[in-house]
Write a protein that holds these residues in place. Structure first.
Motif, mmCIF file in Angstrom:
data_model
loop_
_atom_site.group_PDB
_atom_site.id
_atom_site.type_symbol
_atom_site.label_atom_id
_atom_site.label_comp_id
_atom_site.label_asym_id
_atom_site.label_seq_id
_atom_site.Cartn_x
_atom_site.Cartn_y
_atom_site.Cartn_z
ATOM 1 N N LEU A 109 -36.069 7.668 74.651
ATOM 2 C CA LEU A 109 -37.327 6.993 74.056
ATOM 3 C C LEU A 109 -38.118 7.548 73.041
ATOM 4 O O LEU A 109 -38.334 6.917 71.852
ATOM 5 C CB LEU A 109 -38.188 6.671 75.328
ATOM 6 N N VAL A 110 -37.977 8.942 73.012
ATOM 7 C CA VAL A 110 -38.826 9.719 72.030
ATOM 8 C C VAL A 110 -38.046 9.591 70.902
ATOM 9 O O VAL A 110 -38.867 9.380 69.622
ATOM 10 C CB VAL A 110 -38.990 11.327 72.281
ATOM 11 N N ALA A 111 -36.586 9.601 70.779
ATOM 12 C CA ALA A 111 -35.913 9.291 69.543
ATOM 13 C C ALA A 111 -36.199 8.050 68.805
ATOM 14 O O ALA A 111 -36.325 7.863 67.581
ATOM 15 C CB ALA A 111 -34.331 9.306 69.784
ATOM 16 N N ILE A 112 -36.270 6.995 69.804
ATOM 17 C CA ILE A 112 -36.517 5.591 69.149
ATOM 18 C C ILE A 112 -37.922 5.485 68.831
ATOM 19 O O ILE A 112 -38.316 4.970 67.616
ATOM 20 C CB ILE A 112 -36.370 4.281 70.498
ATOM 21 N N PHE A 113 -38.856 5.974 69.458
ATOM 22 C CA PHE A 113 -40.276 5.984 68.904
ATOM 23 C C PHE A 113 -40.362 6.689 67.844
ATOM 24 O O PHE A 113 -41.240 6.472 66.877
ATOM 25 C CB PHE A 113 -41.094 6.507 70.227
ATOM 26 N N GLY A 114 -39.881 8.179 67.675
ATOM 27 C CA GLY A 114 -39.915 8.866 66.559
ATOM 28 C C GLY A 114 -39.551 8.233 65.235
ATOM 29 O O GLY A 114 -40.139 8.088 64.390
ATOM 30 N N VAL A 115 -38.559 7.319 65.327
ATOM 31 C CA VAL A 115 -38.027 6.690 64.349
ATOM 32 C C VAL A 115 -38.826 5.357 63.895
ATOM 33 O O VAL A 115 -39.301 5.163 62.664
ATOM 34 C CB VAL A 115 -36.580 6.242 64.489
ATOM 35 N N THR A 116 -39.283 4.590 64.787
ATOM 36 C CA THR A 116 -40.011 3.413 64.739
ATOM 37 C C THR A 116 -41.543 3.705 64.352
ATOM 38 O O THR A 116 -42.167 2.897 63.596
ATOM 39 C CB THR A 116 -39.831 2.313 66.027
ATOM 40 N N LEU A 118 -43.224 6.930 63.958
ATOM 41 C CA LEU A 118 -43.473 8.237 63.068
ATOM 42 C C LEU A 118 -42.791 8.152 62.027
ATOM 43 O O LEU A 118 -42.961 9.147 60.788
ATOM 44 C CB LEU A 118 -43.197 9.513 63.837
ATOM 45 N N GLY A 119 -41.644 7.345 61.948
ATOM 46 C CA GLY A 119 -40.863 7.359 60.395
ATOM 47 C C GLY A 119 -39.945 8.461 60.421
ATOM 48 O O GLY A 119 -39.424 8.714 59.217
ATOM 49 N N GLU A 120 -39.614 9.071 61.459
ATOM 50 C CA GLU A 120 -38.644 10.376 61.263
ATOM 51 C C GLU A 120 -37.081 9.349 61.105
ATOM 52 O O GLU A 120 -37.061 8.232 61.228
ATOM 53 C CB GLU A 120 -38.863 10.919 62.767
ATOM 54 N N ARG A 121 -36.214 10.168 60.546
ATOM 55 C CA ARG A 121 -34.890 9.862 60.282
ATOM 56 C C ARG A 121 -34.214 10.496 61.154
ATOM 57 O O ARG A 121 -34.040 11.815 61.369
ATOM 58 C CB ARG A 121 -34.828 9.912 58.825
ATOM 59 N N LEU A 122 -33.231 9.880 61.822
ATOM 60 C CA LEU A 122 -31.970 10.452 62.505
ATOM 61 C C LEU A 122 -30.716 10.079 61.834
ATOM 62 O O LEU A 122 -30.517 8.925 61.269
ATOM 63 C CB LEU A 122 -31.878 9.773 63.846
ATOM 64 N N SER A 123 -29.903 10.828 61.728
ATOM 65 C CA SER A 123 -28.363 10.782 61.171
ATOM 66 C C SER A 123 -27.544 10.105 62.067
ATOM 67 O O SER A 123 -27.975 9.915 63.324
ATOM 68 C CB SER A 123 -27.555 12.099 60.656
ATOM 69 N N GLY A 124 -26.332 9.648 61.583
ATOM 70 C CA GLY A 124 -25.415 8.904 62.527
ATOM 71 C C GLY A 124 -24.903 9.923 63.690
ATOM 72 O O GLY A 124 -24.871 9.471 64.768
ATOM 73 N N ILE A 125 -24.783 11.042 63.238
ATOM 74 C CA ILE A 125 -24.526 12.100 64.525
ATOM 75 C C ILE A 125 -25.563 12.169 65.485
ATOM 76 O O ILE A 125 -25.330 12.348 66.696
ATOM 77 C CB ILE A 125 -23.895 13.405 63.911
ATOM 78 N N VAL A 130 -27.923 10.644 70.707
ATOM 79 C CA VAL A 130 -28.895 10.032 71.870
ATOM 80 C C VAL A 130 -27.924 9.017 72.511
ATOM 81 O O VAL A 130 -28.344 8.984 73.593
ATOM 82 C CB VAL A 130 -29.655 9.125 70.720
ATOM 83 N N ALA A 131 -26.922 8.218 71.853
ATOM 84 C CA ALA A 131 -26.238 7.462 72.953
ATOM 85 C C ALA A 131 -25.408 8.231 73.970
ATOM 86 O O ALA A 131 -25.538 7.755 75.079
ATOM 87 C CB ALA A 131 -25.129 6.565 71.967
ATOM 88 N N LEU A 132 -24.870 9.311 73.743
ATOM 89 C CA LEU A 132 -23.963 10.039 74.678
ATOM 90 C C LEU A 132 -25.081 10.642 75.693
ATOM 91 O O LEU A 132 -24.730 10.651 77.019
ATOM 92 C CB LEU A 132 -23.446 11.239 74.004
ATOM 93 N N THR A 133 -26.152 11.064 75.201
ATOM 94 C CA THR A 133 -27.375 11.482 76.128
ATOM 95 C C THR A 133 -27.661 10.165 77.244
ATOM 96 O O THR A 133 -27.677 10.541 78.352
ATOM 97 C CB THR A 133 -28.429 11.761 75.438
ATOM 98 N N ALA A 134 -27.848 9.047 76.724
ATOM 99 C CA ALA A 134 -28.005 7.835 77.537
ATOM 100 C C ALA A 134 -26.920 7.584 78.569
ATOM 101 O O ALA A 134 -27.259 7.540 79.681
ATOM 102 C CB ALA A 134 -28.251 6.733 76.840
#
Length: 143
Positions: A109-116, A118-125, A130-134
């Motif tokens: 959720l922090v990854a998703i909220f950080g992007v949506t 806070l405008g942070e950027r995550l690379s494909g890796i 994030v997906a593997l963590t889930a």
């Protein structure tokens, strides 16, 4: 408290203390209401942090703190309190080894909220992580 120049040692210590929190809280909520247990834990935290702030002399004058800071720290405190209440109740009802991974769904959720938000950027890796963590959280908690 040692001052490391990188976020990584602090994040690793946070993870270790979070793991201890789950185990110690699971033992601690036995025989007491989970809300009362959360209250006792909060009192201990307030006293310890008060001592640390007083000893380190890092508290700015209250009037110098912006209203925006107060609002967001207050909202964060409300979210923390709600999280702790839910976490302690979940620990009282379930196994620590199953409750803690679901609690750590917050990582996703922090990854998703950080992007949506806070405008942070995550690379494909990063998104793969994030997906593997889930997937890992689900396997540990429900498997």
């Amino acid at each position: 408290m040692p001052e490391f120049n990188s976020w990584l040692p602090w994040a690793l210590m946070s993870a270790a203390f979070a793991a201890l929190t789950a185990i110690l809280a699971k033992i601690g909520v036995q025989g007491i209401d989970s809300t009362a247990a959360t209250f006792i834990r909060t009192i201990v935290i307030v006293v310890i942090l008060g001592c640390i702030v007083a000893a380190s002399k890092v508290m700015p004058p209250l009037g110098s703190i912006s209203p925006r800071t107060y609002i967001f720290l207050g909202l964060s405190a409300l979210a923390t309190g709600a999280s702790w209440l839910c976490y302690f109740r979940a620990l009282q009802l379930g196994d620590a080894a199953r409750v803690a991974p679901i609690d750590k769904f917050s990582v996703i959720l922090v990854a998703i909220f950080g992007v949506t938000v806070l405008g942070e950027r995550l690379s494909g890796i990063n998104w793969l992580g994030v997906a593997l963590t889930a997937v890992g959280l689900v396997l540990v908690a429900l498997g």
